[in-house]
Write an enzyme that holds these catalytic residues in place. Structure first.
Site, short mmCIF file in Angstrom:
data_model
loop_
_atom_site.label_atom_id
_atom_site.label_comp_id
_atom_site.label_asym_id
_atom_site.label_seq_id
_atom_site.Cartn_x
_atom_site.Cartn_y
_atom_site.Cartn_z
N HIS A 190 0.71 -0.61 0.38
CA HIS A 190 0.08 -0.28 0.11
C HIS A 190 0.41 0.94 -0.07
CE1 HIS A 190 0.22 -0.37 4.69
NE2 HIS A 190 0.13 2.04 4.49
N LYS A 194 0.41 5.28 -2.49
CA LYS A 194 0.55 6.94 -1.53
C LYS A 194 1.02 8.14 -2.79
CE LYS A 194 1.23 4.85 3.23
NZ LYS A 194 1.36 5.66 4.06
N GLU A 228 5.29 5.08 14.32
CA GLU A 228 3.96 4.72 14.20
C GLU A 228 4.16 5.51 16.29
OE1 GLU A 228 1.54 2.09 12.04
OE2 GLU A 228 3.47 1.16 12.75
N HIS A 252 7.88 -2.17 2.63
CA HIS A 252 7.99 -0.97 2.88
C HIS A 252 8.35 0.17 2.32
CE1 HIS A 252 3.45 -2.18 3.23
NE2 HIS A 252 3.37 -1.90 4.91
N LYS A 352 6.74 0.51 16.33
CA LYS A 352 5.81 1.04 17.34
C LYS A 352 5.97 1.66 18.68
CE LYS A 352 3.18 -1.97 14.59
NZ LYS A 352 2.79 -1.35 12.91
N LYS A 357 4.00 9.72 15.15
CA LYS A 357 3.95 9.16 13.72
C LYS A 357 4.92 9.79 12.39
CE LYS A 357 0.66 7.08 10.52
NZ LYS A 357 1.60 5.67 10.08
C1 BG6 Z 1 0.98 -2.68 7.54
C2 BG6 Z 1 1.69 -3.00 8.57
O1 BG6 Z 1 1.68 -3.17 6.72
O2 BG6 Z 1 1.48 -0.88 7.75
C3 BG6 Z 1 1.50 -2.60 10.43
O3 BG6 Z 1 1.32 -4.42 8.75
C4 BG6 Z 1 1.77 -0.85 9.80
O4 BG6 Z 1 1.62 -2.94 11.64
C5 BG6 Z 1 1.19 -0.33 8.33
O5 BG6 Z 1 0.70 -0.05 10.88
C6 BG6 Z 1 1.84 0.93 8.36
O6 BG6 Z 1 1.19 1.80 6.90
P1 BG6 Z 1 0.88 2.95 6.50
O7 BG6 Z 1 0.59 3.95 5.52
O8 BG6 Z 1 0.48 3.92 8.67
O9 BG6 Z 1 2.35 4.56 7.82
#
Ligand code: BG6
Length: 503
Positions: A190, A194, A228, A252, A352, A357
């Site tokens: 995902h 962005k 985060e 990511h 975490k 964030k």
């Molecule tokens: C997910 C993870 O793929 O990405 C999560 O499994 C994480 O643990 C999240 O919180 C973070 O995504 P973003 O878009 O909030 O940075």
């Protein structure tokens, strides 16, 4: 990321088949994204939305359930007429890979449904399921001929996590590729949905001024941060067997790393872009286990306060083993063994329950020679950073030195900021719209190819192995709401560098 002129084309008529239709991902992201596409008139004119559901789920019940989810998670005000039009396309179908004959029935039902709705045979199968179901479902789709492309297209969307290490990712790729061709597989990350992440390519390759300095001659180091504030919450069971490294780095953080370090692709197409991304990931220097320990820090959070919220110890989280050694924080130092990046360290951190964030790539340029300022009141030049960020705001920032007004020469660091929201009006989105739209139009530039996924796992494997062997040894604690383990500071301090502050 369709290279669009001003008008985006509508996808071909198709069926969008969701496995895991009652799950969190479907409610939170997939349906709101489909709704936003519908609101932008970007869904096919003829469209079937099929939810693969448990026995006894009727289409009416599923529609009501999805509507409830949409009301909760929509990113924009829900227009009832658009929502109704979308949900009227929904049909519930039962299928369970533990009962293979249910897939034969499903195929016949889909054929009939598509004939009635005139959608042709184009199908997108979206696996919004736990990873253990990816292969059993794909095998049944393959066995029943539903992945065969005879003049129509058949595509499979696979969510993360794609494997849990190099061997399992290879095995999953190998098994999927026996059932279909690479061009049919859409491995979602995902982060690639962005805007700022997609913009890295444009920033680098659509501007003449950055690329000449984008190399070891001018760049001191690069820091990638994905931190985060939230703890693990209700995901204890998944997270405790996964940890920060697997959860975030090969996917990511490596998407960010590869876009910022890849060579210019010859064309803006899926083959060229994905080849360059995989190439640079495969150039990450393979570390011995001893080096991996030396070049990494892992931590686990202890109770603390984040804003006004109290968080308990990670180990006390529901479904987390009391003696767990799973890391909730990981920091790595990597190098890329190629001509452009030789000698430039890359520091990656993710965690975490931290104080902020923050998602950013911070590129630190080499210091200018101080010589000219030796006999002036200036005692030091501050660092030149370029910061590409998606959190807390999407944008790009340049930090440089400037003269402080006045009769003497004094220098201070200033910031030049570009914020997406100041320049462009965009409707709030889930980040999945582009990805889902691209699947439907057959553009896989923003999806991971098998070699890219494996190159990512290959680079993190030494850390996984070394940490597994070390067990509790070397697992640092940090307080929830802090900047992370103190050892992470040392990782950079020993190179004479420091992380940008989070708080
Ligand atoms: C997910 C993870 O793929 O990405 C999560 O499994 C994480 O643990 C999240 O919180 C973070 O995504 P973003 O878009 O909030 O940075």
């Amino acid at each position: 990321m369709a290279i669009s002129t001003s008008v985006q084309k509508k996808p071909d008529p198709c069926s969008f088949v969701i496995f895991g239709v009652t799950g969190d991902l479907t409610h939170r992201l997939v349906i709101p994204a489909l709704y936003n596409l519908a609101a932008s008139n970007l869904l096919p004119d003829k469209f079937c939305l099929v939810g693969v559901a448990r026995k006894g789920t009727t289409s009416e019940k599923l529609r009501a359930d999805l509507m409830q989810g949409l009301r909760k998670f929509a990113t924009r005000a829900v227009d009832e007429a658009i929502a109704k039009r979308l949900l009227d396309c929904v049909t519930a179908i039962e299928a369970d890979p533990r009962e293979p004959e249910s897939f034969d029935t499903m195929r016949d039902q889909l054929d009939k449904l598509e004939a009635a709705r005139g959608t042709g045979g184009n199908r997108l199968f979206y696996l919004a399921t736990p990873p253990g179901a990816f292969l059993p479902i794909s095998r049944e789709l393959g066995r029943t001929g539903m992945l065969k492309e005879n003049g129509m297209w058949r595509r499979l969307v696979v969510e993360k996590p794609f494997g849990t290490d190099l061997a399992s990712a290879r095995a999953l790729n190998g098994a999927l590729l026996q059932l279909m061709d690479e061009h049919q597989i859409y491995r979602i990350d995902h982060y690639l949905g962005k805007e700022t992440v997609q913009n890295i390519l444009v920033l680098r390759f659509a501007n003449g001024m950055f690329e000449p300095i984008w190399n070891r001659n001018h760049i001191d180091h690069i820091q990638i941060t994905v931190d985060e504030k939230l703890g693990v919450g209700h995901r204890g069971s998944f997270y405790d067997s996964t940890g920060a490294l697997r959860d975030m780095v090969p996917n990511h953080l490596f998407q960010l790393l590869s876009l910022v370090t890849m060579e210019p692709p010859v064309k803006f197409d899926a083959h060229s872009v994905r080849s360059e991304k995989a190439e640079v990931l495969s150039a990450i220097q393979r570390q011995s286990e001893a080096d991996a320990l030396n070049n990494s820090v892992r931590g686990q959070y202890l109770a603390g306060k984040i804003g006004d919220t109290d968080l308990e110890d990670y180990r006390k989280t529901e479904d987390v083993k009391p003696g767990s050694t799973t890391e909730t924080y990981a920091a790595l130092k990597l190098t890329i063994d190629n001509w452009r990046w030789a000698g430039v360290p890359f520091y990656l951190r993710t965690g975490k329950a931290l104080c902020a964030k923050r998602t950013e790539i911070a590129i630190k340029f080499k210091q200018a020679p101080f010589a000219m300022f030796r006999d002036t009141p200036v005692d030091r030049l501050s660092q030149n950073f370029m910061i590409i960020s998606t959190e807390p705001t999407e944008g790009i920032e340049l930090q440089f030195n400037t003269k402080v007004p006045g009769p003497t020469i004094n220098i201070d660091g200033v910031e030049m900021k570009f914020r997406y929201k100041d320049y462009f009006k965009a409707e709030p989105s889930t980040g999945y719209e582009t990805l889902i739209y691209d699947c439907m139009i057959g553009d896989n530039i923003l999806f991971q190819r098998a070699d890219g996924v494996e190159a990512g796992w290959q680079a993190v494997q030494p850390f996984l192995d070394a940490w597994k062997k070390a067990g509790a040894d070397g697992l640092e604690n940090y307080k929830a709401g802090s900047e992370g383990p103190a050892k992470a500071e040392e990782l950079l301090a020993r190179d004479g560098r420091s992380w940008r502050k989070l708080g």
